[in-house]
Design a protein around this motif. Structure first.
Motif, PDB file in Angstrom:
ATOM      1  N   GLY A 221      24.522  17.724   5.940  1.00  0.00           N
ATOM      2  CA  GLY A 221      24.593  18.365   4.627  1.00  0.00           C
ATOM      3  C   GLY A 221      25.025  17.385   3.372  1.00  0.00           C
ATOM      4  N   HIS A 222      26.028  16.307   4.137  1.00  0.00           N
ATOM      5  CA  HIS A 222      26.863  15.482   3.094  1.00  0.00           C
ATOM      6  C   HIS A 222      25.651  14.357   2.436  1.00  0.00           C
ATOM      7  N   THR A 223      25.812  13.802   1.284  1.00  0.00           N
ATOM      8  CA  THR A 223      25.095  12.831   0.733  1.00  0.00           C
ATOM      9  C   THR A 223      26.165  11.562   1.167  1.00  0.00           C
ATOM     10  N   VAL A 224      25.406  10.763   1.896  1.00  0.00           N
ATOM     11  CA  VAL A 224      26.193   9.487   2.524  1.00  0.00           C
ATOM     12  C   VAL A 224      25.370   8.198   1.999  1.00  0.00           C
ATOM     13  N   ILE A 225      26.037   7.298   1.428  1.00  0.00           N
ATOM     14  CA  ILE A 225      25.600   5.860   1.266  1.00  0.00           C
ATOM     15  C   ILE A 225      26.134   4.932   2.220  1.00  0.00           C
ATOM     16  N   ASP A 226      25.169   4.268   2.526  1.00  0.00           N
ATOM     17  CA  ASP A 226      25.591   3.048   3.533  1.00  0.00           C
ATOM     18  C   ASP A 226      25.160   1.781   2.767  1.00  0.00           C
ATOM     19  N   ALA A 227      26.011   1.244   1.964  1.00  0.00           N
ATOM     20  CA  ALA A 227      25.762   0.470   0.758  1.00  0.00           C
ATOM     21  C   ALA A 227      25.518  -1.083   1.506  1.00  0.00           C
ATOM     22  N   CYS A 228      26.120  -1.495   2.440  1.00  0.00           N
ATOM     23  CA  CYS A 228      25.683  -2.862   2.860  1.00  0.00           C
ATOM     24  C   CYS A 228      25.120  -2.817   4.393  1.00  0.00           C
ATOM     25  N   ALA A 229      23.746  -1.870   4.295  1.00  0.00           N
ATOM     26  CA  ALA A 229      23.229  -1.305   5.327  1.00  0.00           C
ATOM     27  C   ALA A 229      22.455  -2.674   6.808  1.00  0.00           C
ATOM     28  N   GLY A 230      22.138  -3.596   5.885  1.00  0.00           N
ATOM     29  CA  GLY A 230      21.409  -4.659   6.822  1.00  0.00           C
ATOM     30  C   GLY A 230      20.404  -4.056   7.424  1.00  0.00           C
ATOM     31  N   ALA A 231      20.060  -4.181   8.889  1.00  0.00           N
ATOM     32  CA  ALA A 231      19.115  -3.825   9.667  1.00  0.00           C
ATOM     33  C   ALA A 231      19.628  -2.194   9.817  1.00  0.00           C
ATOM     34  N   GLY A 232      20.497  -1.718   9.555  1.00  0.00           N
ATOM     35  CA  GLY A 232      20.783  -0.303   9.652  1.00  0.00           C
ATOM     36  C   GLY A 232      21.338   0.488  10.999  1.00  0.00           C
ATOM     37  N   GLY A 233      21.868  -0.205  11.775  1.00  0.00           N
ATOM     38  CA  GLY A 233      22.438   0.297  12.736  1.00  0.00           C
ATOM     39  C   GLY A 233      23.373   1.367  12.662  1.00  0.00           C
ATOM     40  N   LYS A 234      24.116   1.209  11.740  1.00  0.00           N
ATOM     41  CA  LYS A 234      25.193   2.285  11.465  1.00  0.00           C
ATOM     42  C   LYS A 234      24.560   3.432  10.725  1.00  0.00           C
ATOM     43  N   SER A 271      14.981  11.385   9.820  1.00  0.00           N
ATOM     44  CA  SER A 271      13.894  12.105   8.788  1.00  0.00           C
ATOM     45  C   SER A 271      14.853  12.082   7.598  1.00  0.00           C
ATOM     46  N   ASN A 272      16.186  11.948   7.556  1.00  0.00           N
ATOM     47  CA  ASN A 272      17.007  11.906   6.361  1.00  0.00           C
ATOM     48  C   ASN A 272      17.522  10.809   5.666  1.00  0.00           C
ATOM     49  N   LEU A 273      16.802   9.597   5.863  1.00  0.00           N
ATOM     50  CA  LEU A 273      17.276   8.371   5.528  1.00  0.00           C
ATOM     51  C   LEU A 273      16.274   7.847   4.396  1.00  0.00           C
ATOM     52  N   GLU A 274      16.759   7.344   3.456  1.00  0.00           N
ATOM     53  CA  GLU A 274      16.019   6.543   2.166  1.00  0.00           C
ATOM     54  C   GLU A 274      16.642   5.299   2.213  1.00  0.00           C
ATOM     55  N   THR A 275      15.669   4.193   1.927  1.00  0.00           N
ATOM     56  CA  THR A 275      16.142   2.928   1.591  1.00  0.00           C
ATOM     57  C   THR A 275      15.917   2.560   0.284  1.00  0.00           C
ATOM     58  N   ARG A 276      17.082   1.802  -0.172  1.00  0.00           N
ATOM     59  CA  ARG A 276      16.802   1.173  -1.573  1.00  0.00           C
ATOM     60  C   ARG A 276      17.267  -0.337  -1.810  1.00  0.00           C
ATOM     61  N   GLU A 277      16.759  -1.283  -2.276  1.00  0.00           N
ATOM     62  CA  GLU A 277      16.894  -2.631  -2.413  1.00  0.00           C
ATOM     63  C   GLU A 277      17.852  -2.543  -3.491  1.00  0.00           C
ATOM     64  N   ILE A 278      19.119  -3.322  -3.447  1.00  0.00           N
ATOM     65  CA  ILE A 278      19.704  -3.733  -4.589  1.00  0.00           C
ATOM     66  C   ILE A 278      19.426  -4.869  -5.343  1.00  0.00           C
ATOM     67  N   THR A 279      18.605  -4.784  -6.546  1.00  0.00           N
ATOM     68  CA  THR A 279      17.886  -5.625  -7.029  1.00  0.00           C
ATOM     69  C   THR A 279      18.767  -5.931  -8.378  1.00  0.00           C
ATOM     70  N   SER A 280      19.761  -5.211  -8.847  1.00  0.00           N
ATOM     71  CA  SER A 280      20.663  -5.318  -9.788  1.00  0.00           C
ATOM     72  C   SER A 280      21.892  -4.877  -9.781  1.00  0.00           C
ATOM     73  N   THR A 281      22.946  -5.064 -10.588  1.00  0.00           N
ATOM     74  CA  THR A 281      24.053  -4.175 -10.755  1.00  0.00           C
ATOM     75  C   THR A 281      23.760  -2.857 -11.085  1.00  0.00           C
ATOM     76  N   VAL A 283      21.678  -0.634  -9.948  1.00  0.00           N
ATOM     77  CA  VAL A 283      21.438   0.238  -8.680  1.00  0.00           C
ATOM     78  C   VAL A 283      22.760   0.846  -8.474  1.00  0.00           C
ATOM     79  N   ILE A 284      23.776   0.203  -8.212  1.00  0.00           N
ATOM     80  CA  ILE A 284      24.923   0.676  -8.046  1.00  0.00           C
ATOM     81  C   ILE A 284      25.611   1.627  -8.963  1.00  0.00           C
ATOM     82  N   LYS A 285      25.562   1.211 -10.241  1.00  0.00           N
ATOM     83  CA  LYS A 285      26.056   2.022 -11.554  1.00  0.00           C
ATOM     84  C   LYS A 285      25.502   3.398 -11.542  1.00  0.00           C
ATOM     85  N   ARG A 286      24.165   3.511 -11.168  1.00  0.00           N
ATOM     86  CA  ARG A 286      23.381   4.747 -11.216  1.00  0.00           C
ATOM     87  C   ARG A 286      23.995   5.544 -10.229  1.00  0.00           C
TER      88      ARG A 286
END
Length: 402
Positions: A221-234, A271-281, A283-286
């Motif tokens: 139920g948490h909202t979790v951000i993996d902010a330097c996900a890379g290929a995403g193992g974590k 099924s609970n994962l969404e990806t988002r590319e960091i294209t500018s600062t 993305v983080i501010k929002r």
């Protein structure tokens, strides 16, 4: 048995790695794909000996006379010296002419008195490690110069470690369960051709790396951000811990890595994962104040994973470490603002240098941005401590009082 074609493949890979700056893992994969007629033993020999020469490059050059390899024959000689050190007998080929086993053994014995030469590492890097780790540096360096173990993480969305173990055994792959989710592969085979892998029952992930996701203390139920996900193992590990409930947002500056993550997520049944590319600062501010939990597995020197990437010690520089330390501090300061009051953040690296680990956490807590944060937990994993046989790694957990 050693075949000329093996040595040609190894020499080709080594020339690309040291002359053209190619990454060892990719270059070895390229060479192995070039001839599909090779059997598993041939492929294993080529990969292992290429890594052995990369790992011991400075020492082998010293034993060969100190010159920089330039020609095909130079690379063959380094491989020949490595094989002699392993107790192998060399075929009477012209490329090995003049290699005297007794002389090489005597030079090897003399080299053992100089740590940087013995462990085959640049002098500047040896000084950095000794300065930052003190008496722990020598045993750590020695451990990092050994072959890395292969560790798997059972995907609990689909199977328990015991079920993964049983499935792999049907393909002749023996494993040992070493923790709640981790299995140590005790007999090396091609894991990626197994049914267990294609069905998403496991991921290859070192034991130390597996400590990051649980440290975040996520809940369904948490909202979790993996902010330097890379290929995403974590990210995939987090999804399993969250039982596919809640939301995981995986961010990275490299879109191609996130594309790979989507493919891995499908195989894992996530099924609970969404990806988002960091294209500018922006993305983080929002995302300010949006996360219950934030994972920062930040860019680092990678000194903790030299066993897996031994070519890194020849590509690293003091300038790179200085730049990555600045980047780590910037990520901590800006990305931490994504965490809600009462939320938690894990700061992690695959480095063993306190400069990138404890010192970064201390500096953040002392900064204006870090005033609302407190440290709950931290641990440095060193390969030589208590028989631990994995990568070097650092993990810390901080809580935001708001």
């Amino acid at each position: 048995m050693i075949y000329p074609a093996h040595l040609e493949a190894i020499a080709s890979a080594l020339a690309a790695i040291f002359t053209d700056g190619a990454y060892a893992d990719r270059e070895i994969a390229r060479v192995l794909k070039a001839d599909k007629r090779r059997g598993s033993k041939d492929r294993a020999f080529i990969a292992e000996q290429t890594y052995n020469v990369v790992r011991n490059y400075r020492l082998l050059r010293h034993l060969a006379g100190g010159g920089k390899p330039k020609k095909r024959e130079d690379w063959w000689r380094l491989v020949g010296i490595q094989l002699l050190l392993e107790g192998e007998s060399l075929p009477p080929w012209k490329e090995f002419a003049g290699l005297n086993e007794k002389e090489i053994q005597e030079k090897w014995t003399d080299a053992q008195t100089t740590r940087a030469l013995r462990e085959s590492i640049p002098d500047w890097l040896d000084k950095v490690g000794a300065t930052q780790l003190g008496e722990l540096w020598e045993p750590t360096l020695s451990a990092l110069n050994e072959q890395a173990p292969v560790v798997l993480r059972a995907n609990r969305l689909k199977a328990t470690p015991q079920e993964v173990q049983k499935q792999l055994a049907t393909d002749g792959i023996q494993t040992e369960v070493i923790s709640d989710d981790a299995l140590l592969v005790t007999e090396r085979r091609n894991l990626f051709r197994t049914k267990a892998f294609s069905n998403g029952l496991f991921e290859v992930q070192d034991f130390s790396s597996q400590q990051a996701a649980p440290a975040l203390e996520v809940e369904p139920g948490h909202t979790v951000i993996d902010a330097c996900a890379g290929a995403g193992g974590k990210s995939l590990h987090l999804a399993a811990l969250m039982e596919n409930r809640g939301k995981i947002l995986s961010l990275d500056i490299h879109g191609w890595k996130l594309k790979n993550l989507k493919e891995r997520a499908r195989r894992n049944g996530v099924s609970n994962l969404e990806t988002r590319e960091i294209t500018s600062t922006k993305v983080i501010k929002r995302l300010a104040g949006r996360a219950d939990r934030l994972l920062l597995d930040v860019p680092c020197s990678g000194l903790g994973v030299l066993r897996r990437n031994p070519d890194a010690k020849w590509k690293l520089s003091q300038d790179f470490i200085d730049r990555v330390v600045i980047e780590q501090a910037d990520i901590l300061s800006r990305y931490s603002k994504m965490v809600k009051p009462g939320g938690k953040m894990v700061y992690a690296t695959c480095s063993i240098l306190p400069q990138e680990n404890d010192a970064q956490v201390d500096a953040f807590l002392a900064s204006e941005t870090g005033q609302s944060w407190t440290l709950e937990h931290k641990q440095t994993f060193l390969p030589e401590v208590d028989g631990y046989d994995g990568d070097g790694f650092f993990v810390s957990r901080l809580v935001n009082a708001g």
